[in-house]
Design an enzyme around this catalytic site. Structure first.
Site, mmCIF file in Angstrom:
data_model
loop_
_atom_site.group_PDB
_atom_site.id
_atom_site.type_symbol
_atom_site.label_atom_id
_atom_site.label_comp_id
_atom_site.label_asym_id
_atom_site.label_seq_id
_atom_site.Cartn_x
_atom_site.Cartn_y
_atom_site.Cartn_z
ATOM 1 N N GLU A 123 0.864 -1.190 0.000
ATOM 2 C CA GLU A 123 0.000 0.000 0.000
ATOM 3 C C GLU A 123 0.894 1.232 0.000
ATOM 4 O OE1 GLU A 123 -2.961 0.074 3.101
ATOM 5 O OE2 GLU A 123 -2.904 2.273 3.216
ATOM 6 N N GLU A 128 -2.258 11.309 4.166
ATOM 7 C CA GLU A 128 -3.400 11.202 5.059
ATOM 8 C C GLU A 128 -3.315 12.361 6.049
ATOM 9 O OE1 GLU A 128 -4.350 6.806 6.200
ATOM 10 O OE2 GLU A 128 -2.165 7.003 6.120
#
Length: 250
Positions: A123, A128
């Protein structure tokens, strides 16, 4: 941007110069409830959760019942539209200012959709934002050997504080090569993770990034990084000015 950008050329983009739902030739939706990380939203394909207006993609979290969920949001992906292996990726966006909002720009490999389980599949988290520590941007890579569920090993994750995330647009960049993944904020390098950082293991267990990945844009409600939802702050709104993908001529 930076000197080596001259090696890249634009291969894909959405400038959002249209109105209505996101371009279905470029984006599709992940839809449903019961997501990971203690998130509270259901993702929908409703126009109220994701729409294009005045040259911007708008993603919104609403207080709205959907199945067993109390909130709705949108999670757009380029799965089955476009995937990439290596390149420079750039998103200009204004993040949602709301307690409990968890916006993210990230990538998952095509292999995950074909049955390779996380974290072996890998990933790439382009950005974020955690409202648990408001103003902190988090940049991470996840693999079988290096992920947030394993506290006994090296984590490829960096947090940096930046101001003006909610009042102004900023440019989030990521350069992904066979040798490293490097993150940028408004053109300045934030951190870099290299394949050779793991001296003992350079297999896919530590570096599963030599394969095609697709892009994901979303806002979660609550969860480990969003924190408790404050309904007074709803709706959470994220505006995206453009998404651009560059690759080298070779």
């Amino acid at each position: 941007m930076f000197g080596r950008m001259k090696e890249y050329h634009l291969v894909w983009a959405d400038e959002f110069q249209y109105e209505g739902k996101p371009d279905p030739k470029k984006w599709n939706y992940d839809v449903g409830e019961k997501w990971f990380n203690n998130e509270l939203q259901a993702y929908t394909d409703q126009a109220a959760n994701a729409y294009v207006q005045d040259g911007k993609l708008i993603l919104r979290v609403l207080k709205e019942k959907y199945g067993t969920a109390e909130y709705t949001s949108a999670r757009l992906t380029t799965w089955e539209r476009q995937s990439w292996q290596y390149g420079y990726f750039e998103i200009r966006a204004k993040l949602p200012d709301g307690r409990g909002a968890w916006p993210a720009f990230w990538f998952m490999p095509d292999a995950h959709r074909k049955g390779v389980r996380w974290p072996l599949c890998g990933e790439i988290d382009m950005m974020e934002h955690t409202h648990v520590q408001k103003g902190d941007l988090v940049y991470s890579l996840h693999s079988l050997n290096h992920n947030h569920t394993r506290n006994d090993v090296k984590q490829y994750s960096t947090s940096v504080y930046r101001e003006g995330l909610f009042e102004e647009f900023h440019v989030y960049g990521l350069e992904w090569t066979p040798e490293y993944v490097e993150y940028f904020f408004d053109g300045e390098s934030v951190c870099r993770y290299c394949k050779t950082d793991d001296k003992e293991d350079q297999t896919e267990n530590s570096w599963p990034y030599d394969q095609p990945f697709y892009m994901i844009l979303n806002i979660a409600a609550g969860g480990f990084m969003g924190g408790p939802v404050c309904e007074e702050d709803l709706p959470y709104t994220m505006e995206i000015d453009y998404v651009r993908v560059y690759q080298k001529q070779s």
